[in-house]
Enzyme design. Structure first.
Site, PDB file in Angstrom:
ATOM      1  N   SER A   1     -27.745  34.813 141.754  1.00 16.29           N
ATOM      2  CA  SER A   1     -27.985  35.472 143.038  1.00 16.29           C
ATOM      3  C   SER A   1     -29.107  36.478 142.903  1.00 16.29           C
ATOM      4  O   SER A   1     -29.395  36.986 141.823  1.00 16.29           O
ATOM      5  CB  SER A   1     -26.719  36.190 143.487  1.00 16.29           C
ATOM      6  OG  SER A   1     -26.451  37.238 142.572  1.00 16.29           O
ATOM      7  N   LYS A   2     -29.715  36.761 144.051  1.00 14.78           N
ATOM      8  CA  LYS A   2     -30.808  37.721 144.128  1.00 14.78           C
ATOM      9  C   LYS A   2     -30.373  39.085 143.623  1.00 14.78           C
ATOM     10  O   LYS A   2     -31.185  39.823 143.088  1.00 14.78           O
ATOM     11  CB  LYS A   2     -31.211  37.866 145.596  1.00 14.78           C
ATOM     12  CG  LYS A   2     -32.442  37.072 145.968  1.00 14.78           C
ATOM     13  CD  LYS A   2     -32.922  37.532 147.318  1.00 14.78           C
ATOM     14  CE  LYS A   2     -33.161  36.318 148.194  1.00 14.78           C
ATOM     15  NZ  LYS A   2     -33.548  36.599 149.540  1.00 14.78           N
ATOM     16  N   ARG A   3     -29.103  39.396 143.860  1.00 17.84           N
ATOM     17  CA  ARG A   3     -28.635  40.741 143.522  1.00 17.84           C
ATOM     18  C   ARG A   3     -28.776  41.030 142.033  1.00 17.84           C
ATOM     19  O   ARG A   3     -28.941  42.160 141.627  1.00 17.84           O
ATOM     20  CB  ARG A   3     -27.173  40.925 143.953  1.00 17.84           C
ATOM     21  CG  ARG A   3     -27.050  41.743 145.214  1.00 17.84           C
ATOM     22  CD  ARG A   3     -25.670  41.653 145.795  1.00 17.84           C
ATOM     23  NE  ARG A   3     -25.410  40.311 146.299  1.00 17.84           N
ATOM     24  CZ  ARG A   3     -24.315  39.610 146.030  1.00 17.84           C
ATOM     25  NH1 ARG A   3     -23.394  40.104 145.246  1.00 17.84           N
ATOM     26  NH2 ARG A   3     -24.155  38.406 146.537  1.00 17.84           N
ATOM     27  N   GLN A   4     -28.707  39.978 141.211  1.00 18.85           N
ATOM     28  CA  GLN A   4     -28.763  40.224 139.763  1.00 18.85           C
ATOM     29  C   GLN A   4     -30.146  39.942 139.167  1.00 18.85           C
ATOM     30  O   GLN A   4     -30.310  39.937 137.965  1.00 18.85           O
ATOM     31  CB  GLN A   4     -27.682  39.411 139.053  1.00 18.85           C
ATOM     32  CG  GLN A   4     -26.298  39.866 139.480  1.00 18.85           C
ATOM     33  CD  GLN A   4     -25.207  39.441 138.514  1.00 18.85           C
ATOM     34  OE1 GLN A   4     -25.450  39.238 137.339  1.00 18.85           O
ATOM     35  NE2 GLN A   4     -24.004  39.308 139.019  1.00 18.85           N
ATOM     36  N   GLY A   5     -31.127  39.683 139.989  1.00 19.76           N
ATOM     37  CA  GLY A   5     -32.476  39.451 139.458  1.00 19.76           C
ATOM     38  C   GLY A   5     -33.282  38.593 140.407  1.00 19.76           C
ATOM     39  O   GLY A   5     -32.776  38.159 141.438  1.00 19.76           O
TER      40      GLY A   5
END
Ligand code: GLU
Length: 502
Positions: A261-265
């Site tokens: 996911s975008k949240r982690q990179g």
């Protein structure tokens, strides 16, 4: 050649950036086609007009090209060539949809959004899996709507969609190249919309029609498309077409094994390009997300040609593949370490020239932009940079005067007599005819030894004065590359700015 020539496709929707998962899908399709001496095609799936993003298609093609992934076949479009584009093929889908209507495999549905939503909520309340309730199924297909009502609605211009009729009580089966046999019960399959009210086909319909007409032998795509398979297989059956072989690639995971996911990179390939990653490293990295050569191979660095040579769908794993940026960074370093110097020069020169437009330098522009100088910088910094652009940005002191001096390092390395000793030593450096690393080192040692000092006593201050920072390549070699004039100027300028504080 026995059998059909392999044909594969990458079929992105132009909804924005190229996801790293999309790049992997494109790459595996490309590698497999090349390996099998087949044909690789790009098809833009833009039938969802609400999700279409201006410029996304051009961006996708450009990013794929950057990665070395180019289609072998492109339809001509007014003298121009480009990918296949579904929105240019609407009459084809309409024709095949009519065939399904005529054959009673599809029907008009005039249900409103409100009606569908109400039905959905009711089913959820009843603990059922939400599915279309077939309210508009015509009489001749086992429903309750007489032909006259359908005709009337059509004549009145009431908006409609066209749905496929999923046969009752059949099981749909196929053999996934990666996952083996998979079976679906038709009771779980919805009467999928094939044609939307805006006259555009849905993904499912357009993609099956195109995959057949474009004669793809293998469909390679992400695991998220696996649940669509029964609908697609039923469509193949309605038309009497033989389905292609299919491989669903493993999910990409964050290091904590949740879905990437975008949240982690970053998940957009464009973000990695912007950060300075090379296509060599990205392609190599993405290739390993779910594939390995196996059989005891320890190899981790593969060129695109080597990947084509070694790739096989049989060696793609089922289990999710962890997206580990550290691995990517490691690969990037491997590539920088082994890349021919002239290639790096070519890549960094424009970066340097643009920096020189923004900033003045006291060094000779001709010298520092020359191949010979750049080659020396590259040799010294090759093992120290993480990205190609860092040859210019990380070690900017090879091109520009230091603007600041690492304060902590100054506090640690300066003694009361440092500036005096440095002044004396510049006189020695000044008289040095052959300003090379070996001579500089010898002179420094000769200079400090009689004073009972270690070379480090001046090595650190010299580095700070000439580079502004407290780390870098071998000092003597760095001084040699900077050259006598620059080194003397920087020492003398710096001494004036730095004073010892007890
Ligand atoms: N347009 C779909 C996507 O965006 C293609 C799925 C497939 O390959 O069938 O991924």
């Amino acid at each position: 050649m026995v059998g059909k020539r392999v044909r594969t496709r990458f079929a992105p929707s132009p909804t924005g950036y190229l996801h790293v998962g999309g790049l992997r899908t494109a790459l595996y399709n490309y590698l497999f086609a090349k390996k099998m001496d087949g044909v690789f095609v790009i098809r833009i799936e833009d039938t969802d007009q609400t999700r279409k993003v201006e410029g996304a298609q051009q961006n996708l093609i450009k990013t794929l090209e950057w990665a070395g992934i180019v289609a072998d076949e492109s339809p001509e479009r007014g003298g121009d060539y480009g990918p296949y584009i579904q929105s240019e093929r609407l009459d084809i889908y309409a024709k095949y949809c009519k065939q399904l209507l005529d054959d009673n495999h599809a029907y008009y549905c005039f249900a409103t959004h409100e009606e569908l939503e109400e039905n959905r909520q009711l089913q959820i309340k009843q603990g059922l899996q939400p599915k279309y309730n077939r309210r508009w199924l015509p009489e001749e297909m086992g429903g309750s709507i007489p032909p006259s009502v359908i005709k009337q609605k059509l004549d009145e211009g009431v908006p409609y969609v066209i749905r496929m009729k999923v046969p009752d009580y059949v099981s749909v089966w196929f053999e996934d190249i990666i996952r083996g046999p998979i079976e679906f019960d038709s009771a779980t399959i919805d009467d999928q919309v094939l044609m939307k009210s805006d006259g555009f086909p849905t993904y499912h319909f357009a993609s099956v029609i195109d995959d057949h007409l474009m004669e793809f032998t293998h469909i390679i795509r992400g695991e998220e498309w696996l649940p669509s398979m029964p609908k697609h297989l039923l469509l193949y059956e309605f038309f009497g077409w033989e389905p292609p072989k299919v491989a669903h690639l493993p999910l990409l995971l964050n290091p904590d094994r949740s879905k990437l996911s975008k949240r982690q990179g970053d998940v957009a390939v464009e973000d990695y390009v912007r950060k300075g990653y090379s296509s060599d490293a990205i392609v190599n990295f993405v290739a390993m997300l779910g594939w390995n050569e196996g059989e005891g191979s320890e190899q981790e660095v593969y060129s695109l040609d080597q990947l084509i040579d070694r790739f096989s769908l049989e060696r793609v794993v089922k289990a999710g593949a962890v997206f580990n940026v550290e691995k990517l960074n490691w690969l990037e370093k491997q590539y920088i370490k082994n890349r021919p110097t002239d290639q790096i020069i070519k890549a960094i020169k424009p970066i340097l020239l643009s920096k020189l437009e923004q900033k003045t330098t006291l060094m000779s522009r001709d010298v520092i932009t020359g191949d010979e100088y750049l080659a020396q910088v590259i040799e010294l910094m090759r093992e120290r940079v993480g990205f190609e652009h860092e040859f210019v940005t990380f070690s900017s002191y090879f091109f520009f005067e230091p603007e600041t001096y690492d304060e902590e390092a100054v506090a640690k390395r300066w003694a009361a007599d440092t500036n005096t000793l440095l002044r004396e030593f510049t006189v020695i450096l000044h008289s040095l005819e052959d300003f090379n690393a070996e001579n500089i080192e010898a002179r420094l040692k000769e200079f400090v030894a009689p004073k009972g000092l270690k070379a480090a006593y001046l090595i650190h201050p010299l580095r700070i004065l000439t580079s502004g920072v407290s780390f870098g390549p071998s000092l003597y070699h760095m001084l040699e590359v900077l050259g006598k004039d620059t080194v003397l100027r920087r020492i003398l300028n710096g001494i004036d700015k730095i004073t010892f504080q007890a």
